[in-house]
Design an enzyme around this catalytic site. Structure first.
Site, PDB file in Angstrom:
ATOM      1  N   LYS A  26      46.518  35.299  35.684  1.00 14.39           N
ATOM      2  CA  LYS A  26      47.479  34.388  34.983  1.00 14.39           C
ATOM      3  C   LYS A  26      47.116  34.453  33.410  1.00 14.39           C
ATOM      4  CE  LYS A  26      51.155  31.831  36.312  1.00 14.39           C
ATOM      5  NZ  LYS A  26      51.833  31.962  37.547  1.00 14.39           N
ATOM      6  N   SER A  44      58.229  41.229  42.023  1.00 10.68           N
ATOM      7  CA  SER A  44      57.495  41.872  40.833  1.00 10.68           C
ATOM      8  C   SER A  44      56.716  43.130  41.692  1.00 10.68           C
ATOM      9  CB  SER A  44      56.340  40.986  40.350  1.00 10.68           C
ATOM     10  OG  SER A  44      57.230  40.181  39.540  1.00 10.68           O
ATOM     11  N   LYS A  65      47.454  40.692  38.754  1.00 11.95           N
ATOM     12  CA  LYS A  65      48.898  40.541  38.662  1.00 11.95           C
ATOM     13  C   LYS A  65      49.266  39.231  38.610  1.00 11.95           C
ATOM     14  CE  LYS A  65      53.295  41.690  38.826  1.00 11.95           C
ATOM     15  NZ  LYS A  65      53.519  40.952  37.579  1.00 11.95           N
ATOM     16  N   GLN A  69      46.953  32.539  42.608  1.00 16.61           N
ATOM     17  CA  GLN A  69      47.750  33.979  42.600  1.00 16.61           C
ATOM     18  C   GLN A  69      46.969  35.113  43.374  1.00 16.61           C
ATOM     19  OE1 GLN A  69      50.510  33.748  40.142  1.00 16.61           O
ATOM     20  NE2 GLN A  69      51.465  35.343  41.274  1.00 16.61           N
ATOM     21  N   GLY A  89      56.649  36.730  34.045  1.00 12.78           N
ATOM     22  CA  GLY A  89      57.257  35.343  33.446  1.00 12.78           C
ATOM     23  C   GLY A  89      56.387  34.395  34.395  1.00 12.78           C
ATOM     24  N   ASP A  90      56.642  33.131  33.571  1.00 13.08           N
ATOM     25  CA  ASP A  90      56.385  32.121  34.472  1.00 13.08           C
ATOM     26  C   ASP A  90      57.076  30.765  33.568  1.00 13.08           C
ATOM     27  OD1 ASP A  90      54.081  30.936  36.680  1.00 13.08           O
ATOM     28  OD2 ASP A  90      54.235  29.644  34.995  1.00 13.08           O
TER      29      ASP A  90
HETATM   30  N1  GLU Z   1      54.870  33.417  37.736  1.00  9.97           N
HETATM   31  C1  GLU Z   1      55.138  33.759  39.065  1.00  9.97           C
HETATM   32  C2  GLU Z   1      54.158  33.025  40.217  1.00  9.97           C
HETATM   33  O1  GLU Z   1      53.769  31.982  39.917  1.00  9.97           O
HETATM   34  C3  GLU Z   1      55.319  35.136  39.235  1.00  9.97           C
HETATM   35  C4  GLU Z   1      54.125  36.212  39.062  1.00  9.97           C
HETATM   36  C5  GLU Z   1      54.645  37.705  38.772  1.00  9.97           C
HETATM   37  O2  GLU Z   1      55.771  38.028  39.087  1.00  9.97           O
HETATM   38  O3  GLU Z   1      53.551  38.401  38.482  1.00  9.97           O
HETATM   39  O4  GLU Z   1      53.854  33.767  41.197  1.00  9.97           O
END
Ligand code: GLU
Length: 448
Positions: A124, A375, A88, A109, A163-164
């Protein structure tokens, strides 16, 4: 192999991945004690396993621009660890994207997602595609082409992107449509979708709001709150503007936002009307500087926001945006709290400056976990095919951020060295997140 030896090995293997090495070192220095005191971690080679992604999927993306020319970009998905749940993490579309950046983000992450307490592994992905200046048709064609290459490696129980930077609701929706088309499956394979077709309420706001909820918990430890506080925010994207919005709702005065071109300073502070205007402006990729014609204030070309006196700094733009000089500027301008809305916005040297001066500091993997947490709530809503209300989700977000705060604070109390006047959230968050992933790997034995 000691943590130091693992780092040495990574430095030898990946000398051209400075961001990744930086993120690994930050975790290593804070988990050393628990690592040495748990022989299983060494026996099962946990740090070696957690610093090498399960796999990296790397692919070419061909797409056609509006002039009919074929364009070629690189795409990646770093599936770092599924020890705690399906892979994720977001997708970033930005010209600075490369394997080093995606490995640092995927590595962080793992621990961020572990801290949410939800069943999510770490990943990622993204591309060096630059959405700036592209038409809606070009964005759509790129998103379709990108997911056409990636779709066979993701799935609702396998890997769930979101997203990011450069990827918001519009892009996720295009990618979701292509995935649905190719697989004939309507599932929660991507999060951050439009709310009318599987997306969760408060997902858009969640990272920024969550960072401010985390900050509220930090302030509460010191019997304080946001009322009347002056706040500097960097960035003007989704995270920044929602962090600013929530800080304002809770009684703070937000003085700045910024982008790659400069800083917007409004000594009166932004209000909801101004924030709404900024959201609109950014959504249309129009210049921030146009604000001053409408609302006044000043535009500081090429400058960062840390030159103003304030109580709180929320760096929400991008990695390594705050160096040691900027950190010193924060200290000199009486900043008492630094809360990372972005991922790794402070360099290692900047963190040293902040901590030496006893500024309360919250690392991104704890403070900005609200986005991925919602999410996770979107995934569970999709699985049971039900929607929850904004209020219910906002309560859950607050509760998750409070738990992350408390878990990090209690791990800090248990393990952090020295008698710091500030809670060592960096050590606490790294240890709390690391232990969850590491203990799962020990339980699995040799397999990941
Ligand atoms: N890109 C976001 C983060 O840096 C969210 C990632 C997601 O929702 O999977 O955590």
């Amino acid at each position: 192999m000691s943590l130091q030896q693992v780092i040495q090995k990574l430095e030898d293997l990946y000398p051209h991945q400075p961001e990744f090495i930086q993120a690994v070192k930050e975790v290593a220095i804070t988990i050393e004690d628990i690592y040495d005191n748990n022989t299983n971690y060494n026996t099962y080679k946990i740090f070696e396993r957690l610093t090498e992604p399960d796999r990296i999927i790397s692919f070419r993306v061909n797409w056609e621009d509006d002039a009919g020319n074929i364009q070629v970009n690189r795409g990646w998905r770093v599936q770092f660890s599924n020890a705690l749940g399906p892979y994720k993490g977001g997708l970033r579309f930005h010209p600075t994207v490369n394997e080093s950046v995606l490995k640092f983000l995927g590595f962080e992450q793992i621990f961020k997602n572990a801290l949410t307490g939800l069943p999510m592994g770490g990943a990622k992905g993204g591309s060096d595609f630059d959405p700036k200046g592209k038409s809606d048709n070009e964005i759509r064609r790129f998103c379709y082409a990108f997911i056409r290459e990636l779709y066979q490696y993701i799935g609702k129980d396998l890997d769930v992107p979101a997203g990011d930077i450069g990827v918001g609701g519009r892009e996720v929706s295009y990618m979701f449509a292509m995935y649905k088309n190719l697989t004939h499956e309507y599932s929660g394979v991507l999060t951050g979708k439009g709310v009318g077709f599987g997306g969760s309420l408060i997902r858009t706001e969640a990272t920024g709001y969550g960072a401010v909820y985390f900050l509220e918990n930090m302030l509460a430890v010191n019997n304080d709150n946001l009322q009347g506080k002056k706040v500097l925010v960097s960035g003007a994207g989704n995270v920044s503007l929602h962090a600013a919005e929530k800080a304002i709702m809770l009684g703070a005065t937000v003085l700045t936002v910024s982008d790659s071109k400069g800083t917007l300073h409004d000594a009166q502070g932004f209000d909801q009307q101004k924030i709404d205007w900024l959201k609109e402006q950014k959504a249309c990729h129009k210049p921030l500087a146009e604000y001053i014609e409408k609302f006044g204030g000043e535009w500081l070309e090429g400058q960062k926001p840390w030159q103003f006196k304030a109580d709180i700094a929320l760096p929400c733009a991008t990695q390594n945006e705050v160096d040691a000089t900027n950190a010193q500027q924060m200290v000199d301008n009486s900043i008492k709290y630094v809360v990372e809305g972005a991922n790794m916005p402070l360099t290692a040297e900047a963190i040293d400056v902040i901590r030496e001066h006893h500024v309360h500091y919250a690392p991104g993997k704890a403070a900005n976990a609200g986005g991925v947490a919602v999410s996770g709530l979107e995934m569970s809503q999709n699985s049971v095919r039900q929607y929850r209300s904004f209020e219910e989700l906002d309560e859950q977000l607050k509760c998750i951020m409070r738990n992350i705060h408390d878990d990090a604070a209690s791990a800090a109390q248990q393990y952090a060295k020295g008698d710091e006047p500030c809670v060592d959230y960096m050590t606490g968050a790294n240890i709390a997140g690391f232990k969850r992933a590491a203990d799962a790997l020990v339980a699995y034995g040799v397999l990941n």
